[in-house]
Design a protein around this motif. Structure first.
Motif, mmCIF file in Angstrom:
data_model
loop_
_atom_site.group_PDB
_atom_site.id
_atom_site.type_symbol
_atom_site.label_atom_id
_atom_site.label_comp_id
_atom_site.label_asym_id
_atom_site.label_seq_id
_atom_site.Cartn_x
_atom_site.Cartn_y
_atom_site.Cartn_z
ATOM 1 N N LEU A 77 0.859 -1.079 0.149
ATOM 2 C CA LEU A 77 0.045 -0.124 -0.063
ATOM 3 C C LEU A 77 0.933 1.049 -0.034
ATOM 4 O O LEU A 77 0.521 2.265 -0.692
ATOM 5 C CB LEU A 77 -0.817 -0.059 1.339
ATOM 6 C CG LEU A 77 -2.063 -1.079 1.149
ATOM 7 C CD1 LEU A 77 -2.631 -0.951 2.647
ATOM 8 C CD2 LEU A 77 -2.967 -0.765 -0.028
ATOM 9 N N THR A 78 1.797 1.319 0.739
ATOM 10 C CA THR A 78 2.792 2.427 0.592
ATOM 11 C C THR A 78 3.508 2.743 -0.478
ATOM 12 O O THR A 78 3.526 3.783 -1.199
ATOM 13 C CB THR A 78 4.060 2.242 1.876
ATOM 14 O OG1 THR A 78 3.583 1.865 3.112
ATOM 15 C CG2 THR A 78 5.030 3.447 1.753
ATOM 16 N N HIS A 79 3.898 1.629 -1.284
ATOM 17 C CA HIS A 79 4.151 1.850 -2.522
ATOM 18 C C HIS A 79 3.199 2.016 -3.725
ATOM 19 O O HIS A 79 3.562 3.151 -4.416
ATOM 20 C CB HIS A 79 4.981 0.544 -3.049
ATOM 21 C CG HIS A 79 6.589 0.406 -2.836
ATOM 22 N ND1 HIS A 79 7.356 1.436 -3.299
ATOM 23 C CD2 HIS A 79 7.173 -0.413 -1.961
ATOM 24 C CE1 HIS A 79 8.548 0.992 -2.709
ATOM 25 N NE2 HIS A 79 8.760 0.012 -2.172
ATOM 26 N N TYR A 80 2.125 1.680 -3.838
ATOM 27 C CA TYR A 80 1.296 1.700 -4.897
ATOM 28 C C TYR A 80 0.128 2.725 -4.560
ATOM 29 O O TYR A 80 -0.461 3.143 -5.521
ATOM 30 C CB TYR A 80 0.852 0.277 -5.199
ATOM 31 C CG TYR A 80 1.686 -0.558 -5.977
ATOM 32 C CD1 TYR A 80 2.111 -0.235 -7.163
ATOM 33 C CD2 TYR A 80 2.637 -1.391 -5.131
ATOM 34 C CE1 TYR A 80 3.214 -1.062 -7.866
ATOM 35 C CE2 TYR A 80 3.560 -2.047 -5.538
ATOM 36 C CZ TYR A 80 3.751 -1.836 -6.956
ATOM 37 O OH TYR A 80 4.770 -2.628 -7.683
ATOM 38 N N ARG A 81 -0.011 2.876 -3.344
ATOM 39 C CA ARG A 81 -1.322 3.853 -3.105
ATOM 40 C C ARG A 81 -0.827 5.065 -2.718
ATOM 41 O O ARG A 81 -1.450 6.025 -3.287
ATOM 42 C CB ARG A 81 -2.338 3.373 -1.971
ATOM 43 C CG ARG A 81 -3.406 4.146 -1.633
ATOM 44 C CD ARG A 81 -4.623 3.756 -1.003
ATOM 45 N NE ARG A 81 -5.724 4.435 -0.563
ATOM 46 C CZ ARG A 81 -6.838 4.082 -0.227
ATOM 47 N NH1 ARG A 81 -6.863 2.876 0.582
ATOM 48 N NH2 ARG A 81 -7.890 4.781 0.023
ATOM 49 N N TRP A 82 0.324 5.254 -1.979
ATOM 50 C CA TRP A 82 0.869 6.379 -1.520
ATOM 51 C C TRP A 82 2.253 6.798 -2.251
ATOM 52 O O TRP A 82 3.142 7.628 -1.718
ATOM 53 C CB TRP A 82 0.950 6.575 -0.148
ATOM 54 C CG TRP A 82 -0.230 6.638 0.525
ATOM 55 C CD1 TRP A 82 -1.320 7.980 0.489
ATOM 56 C CD2 TRP A 82 -1.090 5.565 1.176
ATOM 57 N NE1 TRP A 82 -2.426 7.762 0.834
ATOM 58 C CE2 TRP A 82 -2.639 6.265 1.763
ATOM 59 C CE3 TRP A 82 -0.845 4.359 1.675
ATOM 60 C CZ2 TRP A 82 -3.519 5.606 2.081
ATOM 61 C CZ3 TRP A 82 -2.011 3.578 2.041
ATOM 62 C CH2 TRP A 82 -2.958 4.267 2.424
ATOM 63 N N ASP A 83 2.532 6.053 -3.343
ATOM 64 C CA ASP A 83 3.552 6.249 -4.154
ATOM 65 C C ASP A 83 5.009 6.132 -3.499
ATOM 66 O O ASP A 83 5.926 6.978 -3.660
ATOM 67 C CB ASP A 83 3.682 7.534 -4.805
ATOM 68 C CG ASP A 83 4.427 7.886 -6.044
ATOM 69 O OD1 ASP A 83 4.953 6.728 -6.679
ATOM 70 O OD2 ASP A 83 4.790 8.784 -6.511
ATOM 71 N N GLY A 84 5.186 5.396 -2.510
ATOM 72 C CA GLY A 84 6.499 5.232 -1.686
ATOM 73 C C GLY A 84 6.582 6.234 -0.531
ATOM 74 O O GLY A 84 7.704 6.181 0.072
ATOM 75 N N CYS A 85 5.649 7.157 -0.471
ATOM 76 C CA CYS A 85 5.927 8.264 0.439
ATOM 77 C C CYS A 85 5.415 7.598 2.020
ATOM 78 O O CYS A 85 4.312 7.551 2.272
ATOM 79 C CB CYS A 85 4.914 9.406 0.129
ATOM 80 S SG CYS A 85 5.033 10.645 1.509
ATOM 81 N N VAL A 86 6.498 7.236 2.800
ATOM 82 C CA VAL A 86 6.221 6.713 4.131
ATOM 83 C C VAL A 86 5.342 7.694 5.208
ATOM 84 O O VAL A 86 4.457 7.193 5.748
ATOM 85 C CB VAL A 86 7.507 6.286 4.899
ATOM 86 C CG1 VAL A 86 7.126 5.914 6.140
ATOM 87 C CG2 VAL A 86 8.172 5.139 4.205
#
Length: 278
Positions: free
Chosen positions: A147-156
Motif C-alpha cells: 500500500l505504501t508503494h502503490y497507493r501513496w507512491d512510496g511516501c512513508v
C-alpha cells in the motif's frame, strides 16, 4: 546518405541527450557505451532507409537510442530501480523519473511514449515478482509495504497518516519488500535456469554489491565461514567477521537468514508459487 563520421557524431550527441539521462542509475551507467554501440550498428545497418525529408539524422538516431535504452532498462534496470544509492525512501516511480530526468548540462525533450514504455516494461517484470513476494512474505509486512508503494507512491509519511502504523514500522516494511523483490527476482531467474538451491546459488540471490542491501552478502560470507549450522551462528561471531557493532549484527542476522529461506523456497517451489504463468 550519411558518412560513418556523421553517424559517430550523432551517436555521441544521442549519448548525452538520450542514453545518459535514461541510464542514470548506478547499475545502468556502465552499459551506456554498449547501448551507444548498439545504436550505431542498428542505424548503420538500416542506413538505406534514411530519408532526410522525414527528419534529420540526429532525430532518427535519438529515436533509436531511446528504444535501445528501454531495452536496457527492461533487462538490467530492475535492481537499480530498487536500490537506495543515496535516495532512501524514493518509490520505483520516483526513481524511474530520476532515471529519465533532464541532463543537467543540456535540456532534453522527454518522449512521453518512451517513458510509458519504460514503465510498462518494469510493470511486466514486477507483477509476477510481486505475486510471489505476497506468498513468501509475512502478510502484514507485505500489505503495508504494498500500500505504501502503490497507493501513496512510496511516501512513508503520507502512508503513515492513513494507516495505524508508525513511520519507522512502515519504513521497515518498505525496506523488507524492496529486499524481497530483489531476492525473489534473482531466485526466479535461478529456478528458470534449473539451478539447485545450494548455498552458493542462494547467496547469489541476495542483493548485489551495487544495489541496496549489499550488506546481506557480508552476512552470507560469514555464514559460509561459520563451522556449524547457519541458524546457530552467533551475533558475536558475525560482528567480529564484519566489523559491525553488536546491535547491527543482531538486527541483520535474522533478516539474511529469512532472505536465504525465501530464495530456497522460490527455487524449490517455483512452479507452485508461479502457477506456471511466469
Amino acid at each position: 546518405m550519411f558518412t560513418p563520421e556523421e553517424l559517430q557524431q550523432a551517436v555521441a550527441t544521442a549519448t548525452v541527450q538520450v542514453i545518459a539521462p535514461r541510464l542514470a542509475q548506478p547499475r545502468l551507467r556502465a552499459w551506456r557505451e554498449d547501448v551507444a554501440q548498439e545504436v550505431a550498428i542498428a542505424v548503420w545497418e538500416a542506413r538505406d532507409r534514411f530519408d532526410p525529408e522525414r527528419g534529420t539524422l540526429q532525430r532518427w538516431v535519438n529515436a533509436v537510442a531511446a528504444n535501445k535504452a528501454v531495452d536496457m532498462v527492461r533487462s538490467l534496470g530492475r535492481e537499480a530501480l530498487l536500490s537506495d544509492d543515496g535516495a532512501e525512501g524514493r518509490s520505483p516511480a520516483e526513481k524511474l523519473e530520476a532515471a529519465t530526468a533532464e541532463s543537467p548540462h543540456q535540456r532534453v525533450e522527454v518522449d512521453r511514449a518512451v517513458v510509458l514504455a519504460e514503465q510498462l516494461a518494469i510493470k511486466e517484470w514486477l507483477d509476477p515478482v510481486m505475486a510471489v513476494c505476497e506468498q513468501v512474505m509475512e502478510k502484514s509486512a507485505y500489505l503495508h509495504a504494498y500500500l505504501t508503494h502503490y497507493r501513496w507512491d512510496g511516501c512513508v509519511a503520507e502512508a503513515a497518516r492513513h494507516m495505524p502504523t508508525s513511520d519507522n514500522q512502515l519504513r521497515e516494511y518498505k525496506r523488507q519488500l524492496e529486499l524481497h523483490v530483489q531476492v525473489v527476482d534473482r531466485a526466479m531467474r535461478a529456478a528458470r535456469a534449473g539451478k539447485p538451491a545450494s548455498f552458493a546459488v542462494l547467496r547469489d540471490c541476495l542483493p548485489g554489491e551495487d544495489t541496496s542491501g549489499r550488506w546481506t552478502r557480508q552476512v552470507a560470507d560469514a555464514l559460509a565461514a561459520w563451522p556449524g549450522r547457519a541458524e546457530d551462528m552467533t551475533v558475536e561471531y558475525l560482528a567480529e567477521a564484519t566489523g559491525w557493532e553488536i546491535n547491527t549484527a543482531r538486527q541483520r542476522r535474522p533478516k539474511v537468514l529469512q532472505l536465504l529461506r525465501v530464495a530456497a523456497t522460490v527455487i524449490t517451489r517455483y512452479d507452485e508459487l508461479t502457477g506456471g504463468k511466469d
